[in-house]
Design a protein around this motif. Structure first.
Motif, PDB file in Angstrom:
ATOM      1  N   HIS A 184       0.841  -1.205   0.000  1.00  0.00           N
ATOM      2  CA  HIS A 184       0.000   0.000   0.000  1.00  0.00           C
ATOM      3  C   HIS A 184       0.874   1.252   0.000  1.00  0.00           C
ATOM      4  CE1 HIS A 184      -2.852   3.100   1.419  1.00  0.00           C
ATOM      5  NE2 HIS A 184      -3.746   2.339   0.802  1.00  0.00           N
ATOM      6  N   GLY A 185       0.552   2.166  -0.912  1.00  0.00           N
ATOM      7  CA  GLY A 185       1.231   3.456  -0.932  1.00  0.00           C
ATOM      8  C   GLY A 185       2.458   3.523  -1.815  1.00  0.00           C
ATOM      9  N   GLY A 186       3.027   2.430  -2.188  1.00  0.00           N
ATOM     10  CA  GLY A 186       4.230   2.433  -3.010  1.00  0.00           C
ATOM     11  C   GLY A 186       4.684   1.023  -3.293  1.00  0.00           C
ATOM     12  N   ARG A 187       5.627   0.889  -4.222  1.00  0.00           N
ATOM     13  CA  ARG A 187       6.138  -0.431  -4.606  1.00  0.00           C
ATOM     14  C   ARG A 187       7.257  -0.842  -3.663  1.00  0.00           C
ATOM     15  NH1 ARG A 187       7.177   0.526 -10.895  1.00  0.00           N
ATOM     16  NH2 ARG A 187       8.540  -1.263 -10.588  1.00  0.00           N
ATOM     17  N   ARG A 188       6.866  -1.220  -2.447  1.00  0.00           N
ATOM     18  CA  ARG A 188       7.837  -1.655  -1.443  1.00  0.00           C
ATOM     19  C   ARG A 188       7.486  -3.089  -1.031  1.00  0.00           C
ATOM     20  NH1 ARG A 188       6.713   3.709  -0.565  1.00  0.00           N
ATOM     21  NH2 ARG A 188       8.508   5.096  -0.360  1.00  0.00           N
ATOM     22  N   PHE A 189       8.323  -4.016  -1.444  1.00  0.00           N
ATOM     23  CA  PHE A 189       8.065  -5.429  -1.198  1.00  0.00           C
ATOM     24  C   PHE A 189       9.241  -6.047  -0.448  1.00  0.00           C
ATOM     25  CE2 PHE A 189       5.827  -4.206  -5.072  1.00  0.00           C
ATOM     26  CZ  PHE A 189       4.530  -4.595  -4.767  1.00  0.00           C
TER      27      PHE A 189
END
Length: 446
Positions: free
Chosen positions: A295-300
């Motif tokens: 959620h909110g950005g491409r942070r995996f």
């Protein structure tokens, strides 16, 4: 160690990659260092205090003190590119305090997360109470499916011609009723119906196709007990009942292999990012899909790069056509794996898609591996053409289309992509016997 092309593939968009290339002068970096765990540097920006940039190699995971909301930012990309291209500029091998503090904090959070997960697993479950909750939910979902079936019957009875004139509330209200019935998958099917109705020429056929798929699902839900166990899992998940990680692991369909990363796709909907990582096992030959959300950005949690190979154990979701999987352990880069063989013909590749859909007809996306494809532009659309002149329409931006055509130069490429039912969404392109893609899809965050 990643190559420059693989590092640039981590970029969230073209502008970040371009900006990173402008920061490759070592003079812009008063501090540069690395060890087996991390890469770090200080980049002098417009302010008096340089930005502190850290990369944890095992991810790779990025951290930067700049205000950018992109991940990784241009400073993280530039730092990694510097190490790949100008390693001699990295003179420090002892971690500064600010690097050690960040790495220690990450380790502490990971340990707490693992401890919490272990505590959750040790809590005794009440099988009887769980069974009652599941039966009640399934009853609500089946009731919702029956209502949807009657709603679609009314649509057919009155004819489809008036559907394009229906207001948005007509579709939203129908989807909302299914959400209330805890059948989010059926609700998504109604939204796809709305999209099909407004899809332009040929909308009637696409609408009927979507309605037929939904009707098949509602019928399957109402005769669940008569279906094979694996197909029951497919029906429940397609209707919107997601399996818990523990349930997937308990099914124990595990495969340890060297997994080739063939393509990665990203989609965003109301700030929720969905990432799909497509893999193929070097020894098993199995295709696998890793699905993650942020959620909110491409942070995996894990970073994957097309063209790399990772050694890992995957556990597949139970299904009549197993595809989606979970990582059982952290992937480790594998450098000795051989190039995977291509599927010999388009007929064989499309046949594998047909076989998967025959087992699980509600699959929305499938990996398609097409060799000997030439990108062509015709009638304001992009197509992929095989040696016999057959064509598949591609879902492709104009910029990506012309770039693919330039890379092809009229010669065939090997394309990995997502088959969406009518069109192919290319994710990576490969030339000749190369082990690295010459092109990958990049999603702009602008």
């Amino acid at each position: 160690m990643l190559t420059a092309d693989q590092i640039l593939a981590l970029s969230p968009d073209d502008s970040s990659a371009k900006a990173a290339k402008g920061l490759l002068a070592p003079a812009k970096w008063p501090t540069l260092g690395h060890d087996e765990v991390a890469i770090w540097g200080e980049c002098q920006g417009s302010g008096s205090k340089p930005y502190q940039v850290i990369i944890e190699v095992s991810g790779p995971s990025f951290k930067c003190s700049c205000p950018s909301r992109k991940f990784p930012c241009k400073h993280g990309l530039a730092l990694y590119l510097l190490l790949a291209q100008k390693a001699s500029a990295f003179t420090a091998s002892t971690q500064p305090a600010w690097v050690n503090e960040w790495l220690s904090a990450r380790q502490e959070r990971a340990e707490k997360k693992a401890e919490k997960a272990a505590q959750t697993e040790t809590k005794p479950a009440d099988p009887e109470a769980t069974a009652k909750r599941e039966a009640k939910r399934l009853e609500r979902m089946i009731n919702g499916a029956q209502d949807l079936e009657r709603w679609m019957q009314d649509l057919v009875r009155h004819g489809l011609a008036d559907l394009p004139a229906k207001p948005g509330t007509f579709w939203r209200d129908a989807a909302a009723r299914l959400v209330d019935a805890q059948a989010s998958g059926l609700a998504a099917g109604v939204r796809q119906l709305e999209s099909a109705v407004s899809s332009g020429q040929g909308w009637q056929q696409r609408t009927l196709l979507n309605m037929g798929r939904l009707q098949l699902l509602t019928q399957a839900m109402q005769r669940m007990d008569a279906l094979p166990e694996r197909l029951q899992h497919d029906v429940r998940s397609s209707a919107g009942w997601a399996m818990d990680k523990e349930e997937v692991l308990a099914a124990n369909d595990r495969v340890t292999d060297a997994w080739h990363v063939l393509g990665i796709s990203h989609d965003e909907n109301e700030k929720l990012w969905e990432r799909r990582v497509w893999l193929r096992g070097a020894a098993s030959g199995r295709n696998a899909l890793l699905l993650d959300f942020s959620h909110g950005g491409r942070r995996f949690d894990q970073v994957f790069v097309p063209g790399t190979v990772v050694k890992a154990t995957l556990c597949f979701f139970p299904s009549a056509s197993p595809l989606r999987a979970l990582l059982v352990d952290a992937p480790v880069e594998e450098k000795s794996a051989k190039r995977i063989d291509s599927i010999p013909s388009w007929d064989a590749a499309l046949g594998s898609v047909a076989e998967a859909l025959a087992g699980q007809p509600w699959l929305q996306r499938l990996l398609l591996d097409l060799s000997h494809g030439v990108p062509v532009f015709r009638d304001l659309r992009w197509y992929l053409r095989d040696a016999d002149g057959r064509e598949l329409q591609m879902r492709l931006s104009a910029d990506d289309g012309w770039q693919l055509a330039a890379l092809s130069g009229g010669h065939p490429l090997r394309i990995f992509g997502e088959w969406l039912g009518e069109r192919l969404r290319p994710l990576s392109a490969w030339r000749g016997e190369s082990t690295q893609p010459c092109w990958t899809e990049v999603v702009s965050l602008a």
